[in-house]
Design a protein around this motif. Structure first.
Motif, short mmCIF file in Angstrom:
data_model
loop_
_atom_site.label_atom_id
_atom_site.label_comp_id
_atom_site.label_asym_id
_atom_site.label_seq_id
_atom_site.Cartn_x
_atom_site.Cartn_y
_atom_site.Cartn_z
N LEU A 87 26.21 35.33 32.38
CA LEU A 87 27.39 34.77 33.03
C LEU A 87 28.67 35.30 32.38
O LEU A 87 29.63 35.66 33.08
N PHE A 88 28.68 35.39 31.07
CA PHE A 88 29.85 35.94 30.38
C PHE A 88 30.09 37.39 30.78
O PHE A 88 31.22 37.80 31.05
N THR A 89 29.02 38.17 30.84
CA THR A 89 29.14 39.57 31.23
C THR A 89 29.72 39.70 32.64
O THR A 89 30.59 40.54 32.90
N LEU A 90 29.24 38.87 33.54
CA LEU A 90 29.74 38.91 34.91
C LEU A 90 31.22 38.53 34.96
O LEU A 90 32.02 39.17 35.64
N LYS A 91 31.60 37.51 34.21
CA LYS A 91 33.01 37.11 34.17
C LYS A 91 33.89 38.23 33.64
O LYS A 91 34.98 38.48 34.18
N MET A 92 33.44 38.91 32.61
CA MET A 92 34.26 39.98 32.02
C MET A 92 34.41 41.15 32.97
O MET A 92 35.39 41.89 32.92
N ASN A 93 33.46 41.32 33.87
CA ASN A 93 33.54 42.42 34.83
C ASN A 93 34.39 42.08 36.05
O ASN A 93 34.89 42.99 36.71
N VAL A 94 34.54 40.80 36.36
CA VAL A 94 35.34 40.43 37.53
C VAL A 94 36.73 39.93 37.16
O VAL A 94 37.59 39.78 38.04
N CYS A 95 36.97 39.69 35.88
CA CYS A 95 38.28 39.18 35.46
C CYS A 95 39.38 40.17 35.86
O CYS A 95 39.27 41.36 35.57
N PRO A 96 40.44 39.72 36.51
CA PRO A 96 41.50 40.65 36.94
C PRO A 96 42.24 41.31 35.79
O PRO A 96 42.93 42.31 36.00
N LEU A 97 42.09 40.79 34.56
CA LEU A 97 42.74 41.40 33.41
C LEU A 97 41.89 42.48 32.75
O LEU A 97 42.37 43.19 31.87
N THR A 98 40.63 42.58 33.15
CA THR A 98 39.77 43.63 32.60
C THR A 98 40.21 44.98 33.15
O THR A 98 40.50 45.11 34.34
N ASP A 99 40.26 45.97 32.28
CA ASP A 99 40.76 47.28 32.67
C ASP A 99 39.66 48.11 33.34
O ASP A 99 39.31 49.19 32.89
N ASN A 100 39.10 47.56 34.42
CA ASN A 100 38.06 48.27 35.18
C ASN A 100 38.25 48.05 36.68
O ASN A 100 37.32 47.62 37.38
N PRO A 101 39.43 48.32 37.22
CA PRO A 101 39.70 47.99 38.63
C PRO A 101 38.75 48.65 39.61
O PRO A 101 38.49 48.10 40.69
#
Length: 394
Positions: free
Chosen positions: A120-134
């Motif tokens: 769940l944490f991994t998924l959140k980090m991938n969808v967070c709008p602040l993550t630098d992976n647009p």
């Protein structure tokens, strides 16, 4: 035109199990690899080894050894594997809900077990709008919510907003698992659900604690400092010189050491990736026996080397099918006003008949390529063998 890998030389007395753009495997003779190092060639170093940010084939190559995904494609036959799941995800009756169950016995380097909290944490980090992976965030847009039962630390359900054939393989590409307790010991991300982070009305500016956390997570050192790397794979990065060396060492008590899955094999005690950008220098390094394996030298360099008896004695080399293909794009230059030459189907067909594909294969790929009737790889089960090739002479 689908090219084969141009060169795969490796020492005859080494065992190599490496996913070098396609699947590469060698053979074991009399060398004890549990006490040996393997030196592998890279034409350039990865720009980062950040778990969410960054792209590139060589980042993915390193991650084959250091990281794990819930799902991955078997490069030998195109089948979907579930190396960390007890079985493929179970679809609900409406095909909008898929339930996943993690295997027992999967542990992080500190012996902490893998749980749903990490997923769940991994998924959140991938969808967070602040993550630098647009470029990757949209991959998980179909997920409507995640359902977790407090009493089940290895089971979770994804609920999708629409039916789609790709729902069952949502974790196949790019979602490398992260350890929540190590990445987020203060529990910053526990305050946010996947649905909230994906909501178009979500305002990160309203959450200064989240902004500070994400600033640290996105920092360049997170993707370049071996001391901050952490993964479920059989190897760990122990050295990354800013020059030309990336060193991976086998974990002594890795959780999957008894697995028979080919992607879990870990024969060499150490893998040293050596960056040599110049093609001639890479060929020379092979002829001088200072490299054990390469999949990145030209056909010309391979041809010159294979004429030498000592090279044939030291190395085995060959060509392996890969998923990539080469095409010619016409009338694609942007920003110019021009006549729509290819608006008519007959014109497009005429040009296709005029292209001397076999001659191009002979000249450019030295005959080491295969014509394709589609952009779908013949390595995939979905490839249509009945599609005819376009004839050059009509």
């Amino acid at each position: 035109v689908r090219h084969r890998l141009p060169v795969i030389p490796y020492r005859q007395n080494l065992l190599m199990l490496m996913a070098l753009a396609a699947l590469l495997s060698g053979c074991r003779n009399d060398r004890n690899l549990s006490k040996e190092s393997v030196i592998a060639h890279l034409p350039t170093k990865p720009t980062t080894l950040h778990p969410t940010n960054g792209n590139g084939a060589y980042r993915e190559l390193i991650f084959q050894y250091t990281q794990m995904r819930l799902q991955r494609t078997d490069l030998r036959n195109g089948e979907l594997l579930h190396p960390l799941l007890t079985k493929p995800p179970e679809p609900g009756p409406d095909s909008l809900r898929y339930t996943y169950q993690l295997k027992k016995g999967i542990t992080w380097d500190d012996s902490t077990p893998l749980t749903v909290k990490d997923v769940l944490f991994t998924l959140k980090m991938n969808v967070c709008p602040l993550t630098d992976n647009p470029s990757r965030q949209s991959s998980y847009d179909p997920i409507n919510r995640v359902e977790i039962r407090p009493e089940a630390d290895r089971t979770f359900t994804l609920v999708f907003d629409r039916q789609h054939f790709a729902n069952s393989r949502i974790f196949e590409n790019g979602l490398y698992l992260m350890q929540r307790s190590k990445e987020d010991p203060e529990g910053v991300m526990t305050q946010f659900s996947v649905e909230k982070l994906q909501n178009p009305d979500f305002e990160p500016d309203d959450h200064p604690r989240l902004q500070a956390f994400m600033k640290r997570f996105n920092a360049g050192s997170r993707g370049n400092d071996p001391g901050r790397f952490n993964g479920l794979g059989p190897y760990k990065v122990t050295e990354w010189q800013n020059t030309n060396i990336i060193t991976l060492e086998r974990k002594p008590d890795w959780w999957g050491q008894d697995s028979d899955l080919v992607y879990h094999q870990q024969a060499p005690d150490k893998i040293v990736f050596k960056v040599i950008r110049d093609n001639f220098a890479a060929g020379l390094a092979l002829r001088n026996s200072s490299l054990d394996v390469s999949a990145h030298i030209s056909l010309n360099e391979l041809s010159k080397s294979r004429h030498r008896a000592y090279f044939r004695k030291q190395y085995r080399s060959g060509f392996v099918k890969r998923y990539g293909y080469t095409y010619i794009g016409l009338n694609m230059r942007p920003g110019l006003k021009r006549d729509p030459y290819f608006a008519q189907q007959k014109v497009r067909k005429a040009i296709a008949h005029l292209v001397p594909v076999q001659e191009l294969i002979k000249v450019i790929a030295n005959g080491r390529a295969q014509r394709l009737a589609s952009f779908v790889s013949p390595l995939k089960p979905s490839y249509n063998e009945q599609l005819p090739l376009i004839r050059e002479n009509i």
